[in-house]
Design a protein around this motif. Structure first.
Motif, mmCIF file in Angstrom:
data_model
loop_
_atom_site.group_PDB
_atom_site.id
_atom_site.type_symbol
_atom_site.label_atom_id
_atom_site.label_comp_id
_atom_site.label_asym_id
_atom_site.label_seq_id
_atom_site.Cartn_x
_atom_site.Cartn_y
_atom_site.Cartn_z
ATOM 1 N N TYR A 138 52.018 24.554 28.574
ATOM 2 C CA TYR A 138 51.980 24.300 30.023
ATOM 3 C C TYR A 138 50.531 24.221 30.509
ATOM 4 N N ALA A 139 49.692 25.135 30.012
ATOM 5 C CA ALA A 139 48.296 25.153 30.446
ATOM 6 C C ALA A 139 47.582 23.866 30.050
ATOM 7 N N ALA A 140 47.846 23.392 28.854
ATOM 8 C CA ALA A 140 47.205 22.154 28.401
ATOM 9 C C ALA A 140 47.618 20.978 29.279
ATOM 10 N N MET A 168 37.101 18.132 26.984
ATOM 11 C CA MET A 168 37.925 19.271 26.527
ATOM 12 C C MET A 168 37.642 20.482 27.415
ATOM 13 N N THR A 169 38.697 21.105 27.886
ATOM 14 C CA THR A 169 38.537 22.325 28.675
ATOM 15 C C THR A 169 38.109 23.474 27.764
ATOM 16 N N LYS A 170 37.444 24.455 28.330
ATOM 17 C CA LYS A 170 36.959 25.593 27.541
ATOM 18 C C LYS A 170 38.129 26.370 26.927
ATOM 19 N N LEU A 171 39.236 26.456 27.654
ATOM 20 C CA LEU A 171 40.391 27.206 27.171
ATOM 21 C C LEU A 171 40.906 26.648 25.845
ATOM 22 N N PHE A 172 40.711 25.359 25.630
ATOM 23 C CA PHE A 172 41.231 24.727 24.418
ATOM 24 C C PHE A 172 40.128 24.296 23.458
ATOM 25 N N THR A 173 38.998 25.006 23.514
ATOM 26 C CA THR A 173 37.984 24.845 22.477
ATOM 27 C C THR A 173 38.166 25.958 21.448
ATOM 28 N N PRO A 174 37.808 25.716 20.205
ATOM 29 C CA PRO A 174 37.945 26.752 19.171
ATOM 30 C C PRO A 174 36.985 27.910 19.405
ATOM 31 N N PHE A 175 37.344 29.045 18.848
ATOM 32 C CA PHE A 175 36.475 30.223 18.854
ATOM 33 C C PHE A 175 36.438 30.770 17.438
ATOM 34 N N SER A 176 35.238 30.873 16.865
ATOM 35 C CA SER A 176 35.092 31.351 15.494
ATOM 36 C C SER A 176 34.387 32.696 15.470
ATOM 37 N N ILE A 177 34.872 33.561 14.600
ATOM 38 C CA ILE A 177 34.253 34.868 14.436
ATOM 39 C C ILE A 177 34.408 35.298 12.985
ATOM 40 N N LYS A 178 33.298 35.461 12.326
ATOM 41 C CA LYS A 178 33.254 35.977 10.952
ATOM 42 C C LYS A 178 34.183 35.200 10.015
ATOM 43 N N GLY A 179 34.120 33.884 10.092
ATOM 44 C CA GLY A 179 34.884 33.055 9.186
ATOM 45 C C GLY A 179 36.317 32.795 9.589
ATOM 46 N N ILE A 207 46.488 37.901 34.529
ATOM 47 C CA ILE A 207 45.996 36.531 34.364
ATOM 48 C C ILE A 207 47.223 35.665 34.114
ATOM 49 N N THR A 208 47.478 34.749 35.016
ATOM 50 C CA THR A 208 48.730 33.991 34.948
ATOM 51 C C THR A 208 48.546 32.482 34.976
ATOM 52 N N SER A 209 47.482 31.985 35.593
ATOM 53 C CA SER A 209 47.357 30.540 35.768
ATOM 54 C C SER A 209 46.297 29.955 34.844
ATOM 55 N N PRO A 210 46.501 28.711 34.392
ATOM 56 C CA PRO A 210 45.496 28.056 33.547
ATOM 57 C C PRO A 210 44.142 27.927 34.228
ATOM 58 N N VAL A 211 44.125 27.628 35.514
ATOM 59 C CA VAL A 211 42.854 27.489 36.230
ATOM 60 C C VAL A 211 42.115 28.821 36.248
ATOM 61 N N LYS A 268 45.051 19.032 31.587
ATOM 62 C CA LYS A 268 44.889 17.695 30.976
ATOM 63 C C LYS A 268 44.127 17.769 29.654
ATOM 64 N N ALA A 269 44.462 18.779 28.873
ATOM 65 C CA ALA A 269 43.894 18.931 27.540
ATOM 66 C C ALA A 269 44.883 18.390 26.515
ATOM 67 N N ASP A 270 44.359 17.798 25.479
ATOM 68 C CA ASP A 270 45.185 17.213 24.420
ATOM 69 C C ASP A 270 45.333 18.218 23.292
ATOM 70 N N ILE A 271 46.534 18.779 23.118
ATOM 71 C CA ILE A 271 46.762 19.725 22.029
ATOM 72 C C ILE A 271 47.950 19.268 21.197
ATOM 73 N N GLN A 272 48.034 19.831 20.000
ATOM 74 C CA GLN A 272 49.134 19.502 19.107
ATOM 75 C C GLN A 272 50.371 20.304 19.509
ATOM 76 N N ILE A 273 51.445 19.599 19.785
ATOM 77 C CA ILE A 273 52.723 20.247 20.096
ATOM 78 C C ILE A 273 53.612 20.140 18.862
ATOM 79 N N PRO A 274 54.325 21.191 18.463
ATOM 80 C CA PRO A 274 55.217 21.078 17.309
ATOM 81 C C PRO A 274 56.110 19.838 17.419
ATOM 82 N N HIS A 275 56.172 19.075 16.330
ATOM 83 C CA HIS A 275 56.858 17.782 16.424
ATOM 84 C C HIS A 275 58.320 17.925 16.819
ATOM 85 N N GLN A 276 58.912 19.083 16.484
ATOM 86 C CA GLN A 276 60.309 19.295 16.847
ATOM 87 C C GLN A 276 60.509 19.373 18.366
ATOM 88 N N TYR A 277 59.425 19.691 19.092
ATOM 89 C CA TYR A 277 59.522 19.891 20.536
ATOM 90 C C TYR A 277 58.845 18.786 21.343
#
Length: 338
Positions: free
Chosen positions: A318-320, A1-12, A285-289, A324-333
């Motif tokens: 697009y970034a995912a 998993m790329t860092k861009l697509f890891t969760p970030f938690s703050i105060k719940g 900041i424009t590119s995923p890399v 090559k990160a696996d993310i959930q895309i809205p099923h309609q799209y």
């Protein structure tokens, strides 16, 4: 998993990835009543649908006098709560966290009515000379910030950001360029901090969720604030319980900053690693890399995108794909991304 697509938690509160929508004024409250319109719901909802984890509303004014323009969103009246609540529902329904930036324009209010500031210094020749705020006006404005946060809480926002950057009222108090007062609110760094210090104290009395503050870490003038000066304020804010610093720069005066891809990342890096507090960065900041490099090198915790999300609401998808990160895309799209 790329860092861009890891969760970030703050105060719940947990962001599903590290992409945020930077607060950007849209000047679209056309009735000049500060209320949310259908346009706002489509605009912000589209970025949530595009998988932006944190959708941060534009600067939302605590008073009519604190608007940047007559068409700004507002949070000065209970009548504005239902529209803001509906907007939160749209953002949540599409899988994103809802944040709101609360602010006051100070001397950069482009209005016909009289405007206020720490000192009677106009932004430029095209702006009014602001009235120097009395102690009573300062106290009333602090209360307006508290009232605005209370309304944001009622509307259901997950994250609140105070706008302390870009030459608006809070940053006008912090900056020696715009604060020439000789009372308890001006002079030394400690005195220039008092206005923000009191706002944070009042806000913390009623808000226990994540509290962000956007700051201009560099003012690009010799007589202005620089990263070392802002680090002093950041440490004071952390002591007060502020959770996160949204790092930007400039706009205290008309002097344009030198811009290049990622030109503000160094400010986030400095504050994060010297202030021991989570930060975000923004600015060309424009590119995923590029975003991935910032996060992996521990220069920020969240990457805010501005104009790039205006051009492409689906940037995270697009970034995912590129990373090559696996993310959930809205099923309609989903058929569009096979």
């Amino acid at each position: 998993m790329t860092k861009l697509f890891t969760p970030f938690s703050i105060k719940g509160v947990t962001l599903k990835n590290r992409v945020g929508m930077s607060p950007m004024c849209t000047y679209s409250a056309y009735e000049e009543d500060g209320k949310v319109t259908s346009w706002h719901k489509v605009h912000y909802g589209a970025r949530a649908l595009g998988q932006v984890a944190l959708v941060m509303l534009e600067a939302t004014a605590v008073s009519t006098q604190g608007r940047i323009s007559p068409q700004d969103l507002g949070i000065w009246s209970d009548e504005q709560i239902p529209g803001l609540s509906e907007l939160v529902d749209v953002i949540h329904a599409n899988g994103s966290i809802a944040g709101i930036q609360i602010g006051h324009a100070g001397r950069k209010a482009d209005l016909k009515e009289p405007i206020i500031a720490p000192s009677p210094i106009p932004f430029n020749d095209n702006f009014q000379v602001p009235q120097e705020m009395t102690i009573k006006q300062i106290e009333e404005t602090i209360q307006r910030f508290k009232d605005g946060v209370q309304r944001a809480k009622k509307a259901g926002f997950d994250i609140i950001e105070l706008h302390g950057a870009h030459g608006y009222l809070i940053s006008e108090f912090l900056s020696p360029i715009t604060n020439k007062r000789n009372d308890e609110y001006g002079g030394s760094k400690e005195k220039r901090f008092l206005f923000l210090e009191k706002i944070v104290k009042e806000v913390k009395d009623i808000w226990s969720g994540p509290l962000f503050i956007r700051l201009s870490i560099e003012e690009y003038q010799d007589d202005g604030n620089h990263p070392e000066d802002m680090l002093y304020y950041v440490k004071k804010l952390k002591e007060q319980g502020v959770d996160f610093i949204d790092c930007s720069s400039g706009a205290i005066t008309p002097v344009p900053p030198p811009t290049f891809p990622g030109y503000q990342v160094r400010f986030s890096d400095f504050i994060k690693n010297n202030g021991d507090i989570p930060t975000s960065t923004v600015g060309l900041i424009t590119s995923p890399v590029q975003a991935e490099e910032i996060l992996n090198n521990n220069r920020a915790d969240i990457v805010f995108l501005g104009r790039e999300l205006l051009r492409n609401p689906n940037w995270p998808i697009y970034a995912a794909k590129e990373l090559k990160a696996d993310i959930q895309i809205p099923h309609q799209y989903q058929r569009g991304w096979l």
